[in-house]
Design a protein around this motif. Structure first.
Motif, PDB file in Angstrom:
ATOM      1  N   GLY A   1     -63.242  56.501  75.119  1.00  0.00           N
ATOM      2  CA  GLY A   1     -64.528  56.444  75.806  1.00  0.00           C
ATOM      3  C   GLY A   1     -65.692  56.689  74.881  1.00  0.00           C
TER       4      GLY A   1
ATOM      5  N   SER B   1     -66.103  54.023  72.171  1.00  0.00           N
ATOM      6  CA  SER B   1     -66.623  52.786  72.752  1.00  0.00           C
ATOM      7  C   SER B   1     -68.138  52.843  72.849  1.00  0.00           C
ATOM      8  CB  SER B   1     -66.059  52.556  74.158  1.00  0.00           C
ATOM      9  OG  SER B   1     -64.717  52.226  74.079  1.00  0.00           O
TER      10      SER B   1
ATOM     11  N   ALA C   1     -70.564  50.592  70.460  1.00  0.00           N
ATOM     12  CA  ALA C   1     -70.776  49.565  71.481  1.00  0.00           C
ATOM     13  C   ALA C   1     -71.367  48.291  70.897  1.00  0.00           C
ATOM     14  CB  ALA C   1     -71.672  50.105  72.588  1.00  0.00           C
TER      15      ALA C   1
ATOM     16  N   TYR D   1     -71.652  39.970  72.175  1.00  0.00           N
ATOM     17  CA  TYR D   1     -71.405  38.718  72.880  1.00  0.00           C
ATOM     18  C   TYR D   1     -70.880  37.642  71.932  1.00  0.00           C
ATOM     19  CZ  TYR D   1     -71.889  34.668  75.754  1.00  0.00           C
ATOM     20  OH  TYR D   1     -71.596  33.545  76.452  1.00  0.00           O
TER      21      TYR D   1
ATOM     22  N   SER E   1     -65.556  40.913  73.659  1.00  0.00           N
ATOM     23  CA  SER E   1     -65.549  42.325  74.004  1.00  0.00           C
ATOM     24  C   SER E   1     -64.161  42.874  73.742  1.00  0.00           C
ATOM     25  CB  SER E   1     -65.957  42.538  75.457  1.00  0.00           C
ATOM     26  OG  SER E   1     -65.117  41.826  76.305  1.00  0.00           O
TER      27      SER E   1
ATOM     28  N   VAL F   1     -61.536  46.141  73.654  1.00  0.00           N
ATOM     29  CA  VAL F   1     -61.286  47.393  74.341  1.00  0.00           C
ATOM     30  C   VAL F   1     -60.443  48.278  73.443  1.00  0.00           C
ATOM     31  CG1 VAL F   1     -60.384  48.414  76.439  1.00  0.00           C
ATOM     32  CG2 VAL F   1     -61.227  46.078  76.468  1.00  0.00           C
TER      33      VAL F   1
ATOM     34  N   TYR G   1     -57.816  57.776  83.720  1.00  0.00           N
ATOM     35  CA  TYR G   1     -58.605  56.629  83.266  1.00  0.00           C
ATOM     36  C   TYR G   1     -59.289  55.965  84.464  1.00  0.00           C
ATOM     37  CZ  TYR G   1     -59.636  52.282  80.763  1.00  0.00           C
ATOM     38  OH  TYR G   1     -60.264  51.223  80.196  1.00  0.00           O
TER      39      TYR G   1
ATOM     40  N   VAL H   1     -64.081  41.437  88.952  1.00  0.00           N
ATOM     41  CA  VAL H   1     -64.567  40.500  87.932  1.00  0.00           C
ATOM     42  C   VAL H   1     -64.399  39.068  88.423  1.00  0.00           C
ATOM     43  CG1 VAL H   1     -64.140  41.955  85.968  1.00  0.00           C
ATOM     44  CG2 VAL H   1     -62.345  40.458  86.762  1.00  0.00           C
TER      45      VAL H   1
ATOM     46  N   ALA I   1     -69.733  59.014  77.446  1.00  0.00           N
ATOM     47  CA  ALA I   1     -68.733  57.989  77.138  1.00  0.00           C
ATOM     48  C   ALA I   1     -69.165  56.655  77.719  1.00  0.00           C
ATOM     49  CB  ALA I   1     -67.374  58.374  77.702  1.00  0.00           C
ATOM     50  N   ARG I   2     -68.556  55.602  77.207  1.00  0.00           N
ATOM     51  CA  ARG I   2     -68.735  54.294  77.790  1.00  0.00           C
ATOM     52  C   ARG I   2     -67.361  53.846  78.245  1.00  0.00           C
ATOM     53  NH1 ARG I   2     -72.331  49.507  76.183  1.00  0.00           N
ATOM     54  NH2 ARG I   2     -71.237  47.753  77.098  1.00  0.00           N
ATOM     55  N   THR I   3     -67.281  53.213  79.404  1.00  0.00           N
ATOM     56  CA  THR I   3     -65.977  52.789  79.901  1.00  0.00           C
ATOM     57  C   THR I   3     -65.321  51.832  78.910  1.00  0.00           C
ATOM     58  OG1 THR I   3     -66.701  52.979  82.171  1.00  0.00           O
ATOM     59  CG2 THR I   3     -64.793  51.609  81.772  1.00  0.00           C
ATOM     60  N   PRO I   4     -64.143  52.190  78.377  1.00  0.00           N
ATOM     61  CA  PRO I   4     -63.495  51.292  77.427  1.00  0.00           C
ATOM     62  C   PRO I   4     -62.835  50.126  78.152  1.00  0.00           C
ATOM     63  CG  PRO I   4     -62.215  53.288  77.669  1.00  0.00           C
ATOM     64  CD  PRO I   4     -63.388  53.408  78.584  1.00  0.00           C
ATOM     65  N   SER I   5     -63.636  49.234  78.661  1.00  0.00           N
ATOM     66  CA  SER I   5     -63.120  48.097  79.394  1.00  0.00           C
ATOM     67  C   SER I   5     -64.113  46.961  79.227  1.00  0.00           C
ATOM     68  CB  SER I   5     -62.969  48.455  80.874  1.00  0.00           C
ATOM     69  OG  SER I   5     -62.928  47.285  81.644  1.00  0.00           O
ATOM     70  N   SER I   6     -63.596  45.739  79.185  1.00  0.00           N
ATOM     71  CA  SER I   6     -64.531  44.638  79.008  1.00  0.00           C
ATOM     72  C   SER I   6     -65.123  44.198  80.329  1.00  0.00           C
ATOM     73  CB  SER I   6     -63.835  43.477  78.326  1.00  0.00           C
ATOM     74  OG  SER I   6     -62.611  43.239  78.945  1.00  0.00           O
ATOM     75  N   TRP I   7     -64.662  44.765  81.410  1.00  0.00           N
ATOM     76  CA  TRP I   7     -65.113  44.304  82.725  1.00  0.00           C
ATOM     77  C   TRP I   7     -66.237  45.141  83.286  1.00  0.00           C
ATOM     78  CZ3 TRP I   7     -63.025  40.164  81.869  1.00  0.00           C
ATOM     79  CH2 TRP I   7     -61.716  40.055  81.440  1.00  0.00           C
ATOM     80  N   MET I   8     -66.361  46.377  82.842  1.00  0.00           N
ATOM     81  CA  MET I   8     -67.371  47.228  83.436  1.00  0.00           C
ATOM     82  C   MET I   8     -68.298  47.779  82.380  1.00  0.00           C
ATOM     83  SD  MET I   8     -65.213  49.074  86.274  1.00  0.00           S
ATOM     84  CE  MET I   8     -63.847  48.039  85.978  1.00  0.00           C
TER      85      MET I   8
ATOM     86  N   GLN J   1     -70.250  50.328  81.960  1.00  0.00           N
ATOM     87  CA  GLN J   1     -70.613  51.599  82.588  1.00  0.00           C
ATOM     88  C   GLN J   1     -70.731  52.694  81.548  1.00  0.00           C
ATOM     89  OE1 GLN J   1     -67.697  52.585  85.495  1.00  0.00           O
ATOM     90  NE2 GLN J   1     -68.818  51.628  87.158  1.00  0.00           N
TER      91      GLN J   1
ATOM     92  N   LYS K   1     -75.667  36.574  79.231  1.00  0.00           N
ATOM     93  CA  LYS K   1     -74.941  37.322  78.210  1.00  0.00           C
ATOM     94  C   LYS K   1     -75.152  36.747  76.816  1.00  0.00           C
ATOM     95  CE  LYS K   1     -71.019  39.730  80.091  1.00  0.00           C
ATOM     96  NZ  LYS K   1     -69.561  39.729  80.199  1.00  0.00           N
ATOM     97  N   SER K   2     -75.325  35.426  76.732  1.00  0.00           N
ATOM     98  CA  SER K   2     -75.363  34.823  75.411  1.00  0.00           C
ATOM     99  C   SER K   2     -76.661  35.143  74.678  1.00  0.00           C
ATOM    100  CB  SER K   2     -75.171  33.317  75.515  1.00  0.00           C
ATOM    101  OG  SER K   2     -76.149  32.784  76.348  1.00  0.00           O
TER     102      SER K   2
ATOM    103  N   SER L   1     -76.777  48.593  73.428  1.00  0.00           N
ATOM    104  CA  SER L   1     -75.562  48.971  72.706  1.00  0.00           C
ATOM    105  C   SER L   1     -75.769  50.235  71.874  1.00  0.00           C
ATOM    106  CB  SER L   1     -75.119  47.830  71.811  1.00  0.00           C
ATOM    107  OG  SER L   1     -76.141  47.526  70.907  1.00  0.00           O
TER     108      SER L   1
ATOM    109  N   LEU M   1     -77.031  53.739  72.873  1.00  0.00           N
ATOM    110  CA  LEU M   1     -77.578  54.689  73.836  1.00  0.00           C
ATOM    111  C   LEU M   1     -76.948  56.059  73.626  1.00  0.00           C
ATOM    112  CD1 LEU M   1     -77.201  52.352  76.903  1.00  0.00           C
ATOM    113  CD2 LEU M   1     -79.333  52.928  75.797  1.00  0.00           C
TER     114      LEU M   1
END
Lengths: 171, 281
Positions: free
Chosen positions: A21, A24, A28, A34, A37, A39, A72, A133, B128-135, B137, B208-209, B271, B273
């Motif tokens: 976390g 990341s 970031a 872009y 991404s 993980v 998680y 998603v 923390a930042r959510t380690p996921s490409s979908w969120m 957060q 996004k681009s 990116s 913060l």
């Protein structure tokens, strides 16, 4: 025989989870550039090492994996039941593969790639069903899975010898 | 391999999948509807947040150390540039102070205690930042005990970055404006052009681009130019008026040629913060 691994494994697992976390966030700009991404999956790395370097399968890796998956879901995404199932599934499949494999750097690398693919694909399918998603499959494979595997392989190569030494010493 | 799909295992697998799916559906529904998550979920988040703080501390320390080294490297040039700006700023500051004082006085005379643009702020650090490409957060270090509520706007030092989506006692989750997965980025905004005319609208998406926000379906005849300032309009309740979002990057016709679409360059770097401010109305 109880080894020190019983304590070190869960502690390391949670450190890996939270490092995912905060790293990341720190990186970031590089990880989520872009259209790629990637993980971080330090927790998965730790799990793979535990499954393969614990010779007598004495560690309750599956249960810890489920627990860390729950944390998680709970803490990072707020959507339950995804990593909660994905991580124990990976442990189960790795254990199935274990008897057929000669333990060395390359086989472990291969297993790690398979495990990352399973986890990410599982999460993707589940999020698509839950309408979290809306990406299509090609985007997922090219822009998420590819970079994710690349980044995690680099981390794996760097951490392989230190983590292995750690496991062999405490086991 | 024959044993892999024996009856018992198949049943277990199916039951697990059903449980997992059920949990997911319930949590998605709860996330969308309720203002705060159930107490047990808050408690878990608070515990995890406390542990995470311990681990994030050295990582953030390293980051700020490396930041200060890179800052040091271009200090000289920056100093030259900043010196010039400081002179102008002193003037602007005095000007703003007098205007604010006057504003306060006039409000008192009008008995207008709270307006759209009055808000208080809470500062929080990013854990923390959510380690996921979908969120997209973030987890930030302040929660309900500091007065944070769901849907409050979150800013970085430079501009608006997102909205609070989940509030726990001591930490909360922020969805960034770059996430396209939900309606987190539907901010009511206002563009003011150089002659002082305004156009109201809603952020309709994120490209996004290019990293630009989009404001679609603009039918107003007011001329908008590149570089015009975009702020929140304060309409619709939770967001205060006047939070800086960015500048107009381009104006183009939409696909049907009926309305125009404005692209907005966000002022905040999403990116990088470390500290954020939650604006509380």
């Amino acid at each position: 025989m109880k080894s020190r691994l019983c304590y070190i494994f869960p502690i390391g697992l949670f450190i890996a989870l939270f490092l995912d976390g905060s790293l990341s966030n720190v990186f970031a700009g590089n990880l989520f550039k872009y259209p790629y991404s990637s993980v971080l999956h330090l927790d998965l790395l730790w799990i793979v090492f535990a499954v393969f370097l614990d010779d007598d399968d004495a560690l309750p890796v599956g249960i810890w994996a489920a627990f860390v998956g729950l944390v998680y879901d709970w803490y990072f995404t707020g959507i339950f039941g995804v990593y909660l199932i994905a991580l124990p599934l990976v442990v189960y499949l790795s254990r199935l593969m274990k008897p057929w494999l000669d333990l060395n750097f390359l086989t472990l690398l291969m297993v790690y790639i398979i495990d990352i693919t399973i986890t990410e694909a599982f999460a993707y399918v589940w999020y698509v069903i839950g309408k979290v998603v809306t990406n299509n499959l090609a985007d997922f494979a090219v822009y998420t899975l590819g970079p994710t595997i690349a980044v995690n392989l680099a981390i794996f190569v760097i951490l392989y010898y230190p983590v292995r030494q750690l496991y062999l010493r405490v086991n | 391999m024959q044993k892999f799909f024996s009856n018992r295992k198949l049943v277990i697998v199916i039951i697990l999948l059903i449980i997992s799916f059920g949990l997911m559906s319930v949590s998605v529904a709860v996330r969308n509807k309720k203002s705060t998550p159930p107490l047990i979920q808050q408690f878990g988040n608070d515990v995890a947040g406390a542990v995470d703080r311990v681990i994030a501390w050295p990582v953030n320390g390293l980051q700020s150390a490396s930041n200060s080294v890179s800052d040091l490297l271009n200090t000289y040039q920056e100093n030259q540039k900043l010196k010039k700006q400081v002179d102008q700023l002193a003037q602007a500051k005095v000007n703003a102070q007098t205007t604010a004082a006057e504003n306060k006085q006039l409000r008192k005379e009008l008995k207008l205690n709270s307006s759209l643009s009055s808000y208080t702020t809470v500062s929080a650090s990013v854990i923390a930042r959510t380690p996921s490409s979908w969120m997209n957060q973030l987890v930030i270090s302040k929660g309900a005990t500091s007065g944070i509520k769901k849907n409050m706007s979150v800013m970085s030092e430079t501009g608006l970055i997102g909205r609070v989506v989940e509030v726990n006692q001591t930490n909360s989750k922020v969805e960034l404006i770059s996430s396209t997965s939900s309606n987190a980025d539907k901010f009511a905004i206002q563009i003011t052009n150089s002659s002082g005319k305004t156009v109201n609208g809603i952020v309709s998406g994120y490209d996004k681009s290019t990293g630009y926000l989009e404001m679609g379906s603009v039918t107003s005849s007011v001329k908008i130019k590149k570089g015009d300032k975009v702020v929140t309009s304060g309409l619709g309740g939770v967001t205060p008026k006047g939070l800086y979002i960015g500048t107009v990057a381009s104006v183009k016709q939409d696909d049907y040629g009926l309305a125009s679409e404005v692209e907005i360059k966000p002022a905040a770097d999403l990116s990088d913060l470390t500290v954020v401010t939650v604006a509380e109305k």
